[in-house]
Design a protein around this motif. Structure first.
Motif, PDB file in Angstrom:
ATOM      1  N   VAL A  93      49.613  30.246  32.922  1.00 50.73           N
ATOM      2  CA  VAL A  93      48.555  31.122  32.040  1.00 50.73           C
ATOM      3  C   VAL A  93      48.663  32.525  31.791  1.00 50.73           C
ATOM      4  N   PHE A  94      48.597  32.864  33.914  1.00 50.30           N
ATOM      5  CA  PHE A  94      47.887  34.183  33.838  1.00 50.30           C
ATOM      6  C   PHE A  94      49.190  34.929  33.587  1.00 50.30           C
ATOM      7  N   VAL A  95      50.691  35.173  33.793  1.00 50.99           N
ATOM      8  CA  VAL A  95      50.899  36.194  32.994  1.00 50.99           C
ATOM      9  C   VAL A  95      51.132  35.903  31.768  1.00 50.99           C
ATOM     10  N   HIS A  96      50.783  34.703  31.088  1.00 46.39           N
ATOM     11  CA  HIS A  96      50.382  35.642  29.514  1.00 46.39           C
ATOM     12  C   HIS A  96      49.570  35.933  29.318  1.00 46.39           C
ATOM     13  N   LEU A  97      48.518  35.803  29.652  1.00 42.93           N
ATOM     14  CA  LEU A  97      46.673  36.896  29.641  1.00 42.93           C
ATOM     15  C   LEU A  97      46.537  37.865  30.066  1.00 42.93           C
ATOM     16  N   ILE A  98      47.595  38.231  31.116  1.00 38.63           N
ATOM     17  CA  ILE A  98      47.891  39.722  30.988  1.00 38.63           C
ATOM     18  C   ILE A  98      49.074  40.228  30.609  1.00 38.63           C
ATOM     19  N   ALA A  99      49.887  39.322  30.248  1.00 38.89           N
ATOM     20  CA  ALA A  99      50.597  40.517  28.939  1.00 38.89           C
ATOM     21  C   ALA A  99      50.199  40.501  27.586  1.00 38.89           C
ATOM     22  N   ILE A 100      49.042  39.814  26.894  1.00 34.90           N
ATOM     23  CA  ILE A 100      47.798  40.035  25.630  1.00 34.90           C
ATOM     24  C   ILE A 100      46.966  40.798  25.608  1.00 34.90           C
ATOM     25  N   SER A 101      46.611  41.506  26.765  1.00 33.35           N
ATOM     26  CA  SER A 101      45.667  41.854  27.628  1.00 33.35           C
ATOM     27  C   SER A 101      45.548  43.301  26.753  1.00 33.35           C
ATOM     28  N   LEU A 102      44.525  44.382  26.190  1.00 33.30           N
ATOM     29  CA  LEU A 102      44.349  45.387  25.443  1.00 33.30           C
ATOM     30  C   LEU A 102      44.613  46.046  26.638  1.00 33.30           C
ATOM     31  N   TYR A 103      44.101  45.782  28.211  1.00 35.91           N
ATOM     32  CA  TYR A 103      44.087  47.359  28.834  1.00 35.91           C
ATOM     33  C   TYR A 103      45.240  47.539  29.396  1.00 35.91           C
ATOM     34  N   SER A 104      44.522  49.094  29.754  1.00 37.25           N
ATOM     35  CA  SER A 104      45.644  50.136  29.673  1.00 37.25           C
ATOM     36  C   SER A 104      46.598  49.629  31.473  1.00 37.25           C
ATOM     37  N   ARG A 143      43.950  44.333  33.771  1.00 33.56           N
ATOM     38  CA  ARG A 143      44.744  43.752  33.053  1.00 33.56           C
ATOM     39  C   ARG A 143      44.189  41.728  33.323  1.00 33.56           C
ATOM     40  N   LEU A 144      45.031  42.431  34.774  1.00 39.39           N
ATOM     41  CA  LEU A 144      44.732  41.476  35.491  1.00 39.39           C
ATOM     42  C   LEU A 144      43.064  40.685  35.707  1.00 39.39           C
ATOM     43  N   ILE A 145      42.351  41.406  36.324  1.00 35.67           N
ATOM     44  CA  ILE A 145      40.712  40.691  35.970  1.00 35.67           C
ATOM     45  C   ILE A 145      40.270  40.242  34.444  1.00 35.67           C
ATOM     46  N   ASP A 146      41.327  41.436  33.579  1.00 35.76           N
ATOM     47  CA  ASP A 146      41.229  40.571  31.605  1.00 35.76           C
ATOM     48  C   ASP A 146      41.673  39.578  31.662  1.00 35.76           C
ATOM     49  N   ALA A 147      42.501  39.687  32.208  1.00 36.27           N
ATOM     50  CA  ALA A 147      42.411  37.332  32.242  1.00 36.27           C
ATOM     51  C   ALA A 147      42.133  36.497  33.237  1.00 36.27           C
ATOM     52  N   LEU A 148      41.542  36.919  34.565  1.00 41.28           N
ATOM     53  CA  LEU A 148      40.895  36.041  35.580  1.00 41.28           C
ATOM     54  C   LEU A 148      40.049  35.796  34.863  1.00 41.28           C
ATOM     55  N   LYS A 149      39.156  36.567  34.561  1.00 42.45           N
ATOM     56  CA  LYS A 149      37.401  36.523  33.692  1.00 42.45           C
ATOM     57  C   LYS A 149      37.822  35.322  31.874  1.00 42.45           C
ATOM     58  N   GLN A 150      39.040  34.900  32.332  1.00 40.53           N
ATOM     59  CA  GLN A 150      39.119  33.993  31.148  1.00 40.53           C
ATOM     60  C   GLN A 150      39.885  32.307  31.937  1.00 40.53           C
ATOM     61  N   VAL A 151      39.970  32.276  32.936  1.00 41.34           N
ATOM     62  CA  VAL A 151      40.414  30.877  33.486  1.00 41.34           C
ATOM     63  C   VAL A 151      39.094  30.441  34.334  1.00 41.34           C
ATOM     64  N   VAL A 152      38.926  28.842  34.388  1.00 39.01           N
ATOM     65  CA  VAL A 152      38.500  28.648  35.635  1.00 39.01           C
ATOM     66  C   VAL A 152      39.154  27.471  35.806  1.00 39.01           C
ATOM     67  N   GLY A 153      38.636  27.981  37.442  1.00 37.63           N
ATOM     68  CA  GLY A 153      39.037  27.210  38.188  1.00 37.63           C
ATOM     69  C   GLY A 153      39.355  27.365  39.779  1.00 37.63           C
ATOM     70  N   ALA A 154      40.489  26.244  40.665  1.00 37.74           N
ATOM     71  CA  ALA A 154      40.145  27.135  41.908  1.00 37.74           C
ATOM     72  C   ALA A 154      41.916  27.844  42.388  1.00 37.74           C
ATOM     73  N   TYR A 155      41.862  29.130  43.304  1.00 42.36           N
ATOM     74  CA  TYR A 155      42.866  30.037  42.832  1.00 42.36           C
ATOM     75  C   TYR A 155      42.815  31.253  44.201  1.00 42.36           C
ATOM     76  N   SER A 156      43.437  31.094  44.839  1.00 43.62           N
ATOM     77  CA  SER A 156      44.289  32.184  45.220  1.00 43.62           C
ATOM     78  C   SER A 156      45.654  32.964  45.223  1.00 43.62           C
ATOM     79  N   LEU A 157      45.409  34.329  44.733  1.00 48.04           N
ATOM     80  CA  LEU A 157      46.500  34.675  44.242  1.00 48.04           C
ATOM     81  C   LEU A 157      47.060  36.051  45.190  1.00 48.04           C
TER      82      LEU A 157
END
Length: 487
Positions: free
Chosen positions: A144-155, A160-174
């Motif tokens: 899911v992280f990969v696709h959220l980064i791919a469709i992000s409109l940020y440059s 793009r990573l921040i944009d993706a992270l703000k859409q996910v919910v859960g526990a993660y270390s990346l």
């Protein structure tokens, strides 16, 4: 140690992540780091490196030594920076396409992602992404992280990573590797661990940097611990040094308390506390809460050893290795039929009759999940001649499933979710059974937050107090509740 097909009576490890920046032989160091983190996942492993022009990658099923023991594999992973991952499957099958780090080519270049944890809204996000035309190549929630980064409109990759992270919910270390940066991230509650280390360096060279799940991985590569990555923090390492940003709203710290009890390696320092010391203190608290007349304290190896030492010191009883573990089980050479499965515990443990015969024995273990192994261990100790067997557990009863990246059975299969302590003692065949209380556990760890207080840790497996929304799991949680007696 491979996933034990004879024994599903432990909560299985999550995953281990590791990354290095600006070091010679980055892939070799990453393989060493993953070897130190082998306890966190034994099903599969992978490394992605970058040589300044091209990404190189290799993955395999099994242990680190099986996948990266060939020098030709390591030499093919060129470059001064790399990321790696050890996997224990909590979502998705154990197949090669699920093995991390996940890698993809983007408009901004390549990106490799290693993820420890579990997303609790991954199914909803995946459905939305598929409707948008995203093609998933794996069955793991990490994609899911990969696709959220791919469709992000940020440059930029960071935005793009921040944009993706703000859409996910859960526990993660990346730990993520792009063309020009190594990045480490912890979720806002800091459920899963991640630390920053430094390696090498002199007056003319600033040296390299390491991101890892535990400090034991720093030791093996000769790196110095710098600090824990903070909950909700993104650490960005590039040629200009180390930078930190905190793009999330503040949240309560809820680090996984089971890291202290079982998951972390005893020689690691977790959130500023040596794990070995924490486990001894838990054992001491357990002895104060549940003393019983006995002759000897015996650990269930290996994870029960430090707590048993603490229990023995606090109770004034001798500590003895009454159970010997076979460390050379390796790949199981017998298919586990029902008949053979019943004997499986003897592949890993054998009784030391000279220590046990005629003794009132206190057995100390870290947890009881299904109860199957505890029953076999108690039976083995009795067969060795023990006069009494008293089981003491250095965690509270595991009454709820984990949805944050630890593989636990569904709630209806958890022994403590279906039986009280007296019933559990009878089922495993012990004369008495006692668990440390949640208050005693917090006290041993030097924290407030037992019953009636704001928890300092994620202790949902003991209390059912889930700090992060279980949006994907709501129906499953309701189904599990329906499986319990009296529901």
């Amino acid at each position: 140690m491979l996933p034990d097909r004879f024994d599903d009576d432990k909560p299985h490890e999550e995953c281990g992540v590791f990354g290095v920046w600006n070091v010679p032989d980055a892939a070799a160091l990453t393989a060493l780091g993953l070897h130190a983190l082998q306890h966190r996942g034994q099903e599969a492993t992978g490394i992605v490196s970058f040589d300044g022009q091209k990404f190189h990658q290799h993955r395999g099923l099994g242990l680190v030594a099986d996948t990266f023991g060939d020098a030709r594999v390591i030499s093919s992973l060129q470059g001064p920076t790399a990321v790696g991952h050890n996997r224990y499957a909590t979502t998705g099958e154990t197949i090669l396409r699920n093995v991390q780090p996940l890698y993809a080519d983007f408009e901004f270049g390549g990106l490799a992602v290693s993820h420890n944890g579990n997303l609790t809204n991954a199914m909803a996000l995946k459905r939305a992404l598929v409707r948008r035309g995203c093609l998933f190549q794996s069955t793991t929630d990490s994609e899911v992280f990969v696709h959220l980064i791919a469709i992000s409109l940020y440059s930029t990759v960071v935005d793009r990573l921040i944009d993706a992270l703000k859409q996910v919910v859960g526990a993660y270390s990346l730990v993520c590797l792009s063309n020009d940066a190594l990045m480490g991230v912890r979720d806002p509650h800091g459920v899963r661990p991640l630390i920053l280390g430094r390696i090498g360096g002199n007056e003319r060279n600033n040296g390299g940097w390491v991101l890892a799940s535990e400090t034991c991985a720093l030791d093996i590569v000769g790196a110095e611990f710098v600090r824990d990555v903070e909950p909700g923090e993104i650490v960005i390492i590039n040629d200009k040094g180390v930078h930190s940003i905190k793009p999330f709203s503040p949240a309560s710290d809820r680090f996984c308390v089971f890291e202290y009890i079982y998951f972390a390696r005893p020689d690691s320092v977790v959130e500023g506390m040596p794990v070995y010391e924490a486990r001894k203190r838990i054992g001491e608290a357990l002895a104060r809460e549940s003393a019983v007349p006995a002759d000897v304290v015996v650990p269930v190896p290996d994870s029960g050893v430090p707590s048993a030492m603490g229990y023995a010191e606090a109770s004034g009883l001798p500590f003895e290795l009454g159970i010997i573990r076979n460390h050379y089980v390796g790949r199981t050479f017998i298919e586990p039929t029902d008949q053979i499965r019943n004997l499986g515990v003897k592949l890993k443990h054998s009784a030391n009759r000279a220590v046990l015969k005629g003794k009132r024995v206190i057995l100390v273990d870290d947890s009881i999940v299904r109860g199957t192994t505890s029953r076999k261990i108690v039976e083995m100790v009795r067969q060795a001649g023990a006069a009494e067997v008293h089981m003491r557990i250095s965690s509270p009863p595991t009454t709820h499933s984990c949805f944050y990246g630890i593989d636990t059975p569904e709630r209806g299969k958890l022994l403590a979710a279906r039986h009280d302590v007296a019933e559990m003692a009878k089922l495993i065949g012990a004369d008495t059974l006692a668990f440390i209380s949640i208050d005693g556990l917090y006290e041993a760890l030097g924290k407030a937050g037992g019953r009636g207080a704001q928890p300092a840790y994620c202790d949902a497996c003991f209390t059912g107090d889930y700090p992060i929304s279980l949006s994907d799991m709501t129906n499953e949680a309701e189904r599990q509740l329906s499986l319990l007696p009296g529901q």
